[in-house]
Design a protein around this motif. Sequence first.
Motif, mmCIF file in Angstrom:
data_model
loop_
_atom_site.group_PDB
_atom_site.id
_atom_site.type_symbol
_atom_site.label_atom_id
_atom_site.label_comp_id
_atom_site.label_asym_id
_atom_site.label_seq_id
_atom_site.Cartn_x
_atom_site.Cartn_y
_atom_site.Cartn_z
ATOM 1 N N ILE A 145 -19.097 4.087 -1.275
ATOM 2 C CA ILE A 145 -20.483 4.415 -1.628
ATOM 3 C C ILE A 145 -21.419 4.024 -0.487
ATOM 4 C CG2 ILE A 145 -22.369 3.935 -3.225
ATOM 5 C CD1 ILE A 145 -20.165 5.641 -4.434
ATOM 6 N N SER A 146 -21.175 2.851 0.099
ATOM 7 C CA SER A 146 -22.011 2.399 1.219
ATOM 8 C C SER A 146 -21.912 3.357 2.402
ATOM 9 C CB SER A 146 -21.602 0.988 1.648
ATOM 10 O OG SER A 146 -21.822 0.058 0.604
ATOM 11 N N GLN A 147 -20.709 3.828 2.681
ATOM 12 C CA GLN A 147 -20.526 4.752 3.806
ATOM 13 C C GLN A 147 -21.170 6.107 3.523
ATOM 14 O OE1 GLN A 147 -16.052 3.413 4.336
ATOM 15 N NE2 GLN A 147 -16.626 4.682 6.080
ATOM 16 N N LEU A 148 -21.112 6.552 2.275
ATOM 17 C CA LEU A 148 -21.804 7.797 1.920
ATOM 18 C C LEU A 148 -23.303 7.640 2.131
ATOM 19 C CD1 LEU A 148 -19.925 8.792 -1.366
ATOM 20 C CD2 LEU A 148 -19.900 10.071 0.785
ATOM 21 N N GLU A 149 -23.836 6.506 1.711
ATOM 22 C CA GLU A 149 -25.265 6.254 1.880
ATOM 23 C C GLU A 149 -25.631 6.139 3.353
ATOM 24 O OE1 GLU A 149 -25.978 3.918 -2.374
ATOM 25 O OE2 GLU A 149 -25.660 2.783 -0.521
ATOM 26 N N ALA A 153 -26.462 10.230 2.337
ATOM 27 C CA ALA A 153 -26.350 10.712 0.956
ATOM 28 C C ALA A 153 -26.959 9.721 -0.018
ATOM 29 C CB ALA A 153 -24.892 10.968 0.597
ATOM 30 N N GLU A 154 -27.602 10.242 -1.044
ATOM 31 C CA GLU A 154 -28.035 9.434 -2.172
ATOM 32 C C GLU A 154 -27.059 9.722 -3.312
ATOM 33 O OE1 GLU A 154 -31.964 8.626 -5.010
ATOM 34 O OE2 GLU A 154 -31.915 10.329 -3.624
ATOM 35 N N VAL A 155 -26.297 8.719 -3.710
ATOM 36 C CA VAL A 155 -25.273 8.903 -4.738
ATOM 37 C C VAL A 155 -25.930 8.738 -6.102
ATOM 38 C CG1 VAL A 155 -23.037 8.130 -5.611
ATOM 39 C CG2 VAL A 155 -23.535 8.013 -3.152
ATOM 40 N N VAL A 176 -20.520 13.646 6.263
ATOM 41 C CA VAL A 176 -19.900 13.210 5.010
ATOM 42 C C VAL A 176 -18.483 13.768 4.911
ATOM 43 C CG1 VAL A 176 -19.987 13.423 2.493
ATOM 44 C CG2 VAL A 176 -22.068 12.910 3.780
ATOM 45 N N ALA A 177 -18.308 15.045 5.250
ATOM 46 C CA ALA A 177 -16.991 15.679 5.167
ATOM 47 C C ALA A 177 -15.983 15.016 6.101
ATOM 48 C CB ALA A 177 -17.106 17.162 5.489
ATOM 49 N N ALA A 178 -16.466 14.394 7.171
ATOM 50 C CA ALA A 178 -15.573 13.765 8.150
ATOM 51 C C ALA A 178 -15.086 12.387 7.709
ATOM 52 C CB ALA A 178 -16.280 13.650 9.502
#
Length: 298
Positions: A145-149, A153-155, A176-178
């Motif tokens: 989640i931290s890496q997405l943010e 990205a807002e999860v 994000v896809a990577a």
Amino acid sequence: MKNQAEYIYPSTNLSIFTKALLVTAVVIGIILATPPAIAGPADESVVIRLTPEAYAQAADIEAVHTIDYGTFVWLELTEASFAQVLERGVQFERQHNPGEFRIQGYAIDTSSSAAVTPSTQTTIGISTPVFYLVQLLGPTKDQWISQLEDSGAEVLQYIDPYVHLIRIPSGNIPAVAALDFVRLVAPYLSQYRVSNDLQGYSGLIENVDITIYDSPNAGIDGTLAAIASLGGTLVERETSRGNDMFLTATFTLPASSLDPVAQLNEVAWLNYRSPVRELEDEMSDQIIAGNFGPINPG
């Protein structure tokens, strides 16, 4: 307001050239003529969960993905590798259909090339945050989640299994896809946003609950005005709920406006709310007031 482009980003089995083409498509805002398939790995894979002790017996078997959760290990295997696990008698818990999820009757399967998205969407600016679905390789880790943010990205919401609804500028999708724990990034299409209980209606529909994202770009009032311009009549709306980025407003809405409303960039969900019959007689009023006692037949 226009909705997001239909870009599908499987994070595995893409050549550098293919990824470059996808990034270019985002940058120039191409409108895709034909919806592509949502495809994960080319071959069917098997996902199993093992205890650390059981994994020790299979650690040397080649895996597509190995994820260590501490208390258990998550393995994604080819059929050939899975056969080796069976031959060794390793104890495991098989995860059935881990790459499948359903949204309003649309089955999305990222474990094979069979899954297909519905119709196309128009593009929106690459710097404007929009809704996307991101599917992870397994149960969510906090650091994921931290890496997405960190990728912009807002999860927002979890969708079983291993899928999250996110808000992100389309220009950030390649990053994000990577990420090595991401299986798929796909647009959250307008078809996914209209609940099944609204299907089949015609004419004016009362009590349509519309869940709206409180975007700094449009704001709640801007989205409410956009819905009104599409024929909606506001019945009531929730007040702000602290850190909750979603607000639900109830509208009377023409059935013909369901899809146009769902295409608004800040609209996340539409569903039908059954009207509650009010108690209007004297006895009901007294019951509500608490002015009642045991029945006395005389």
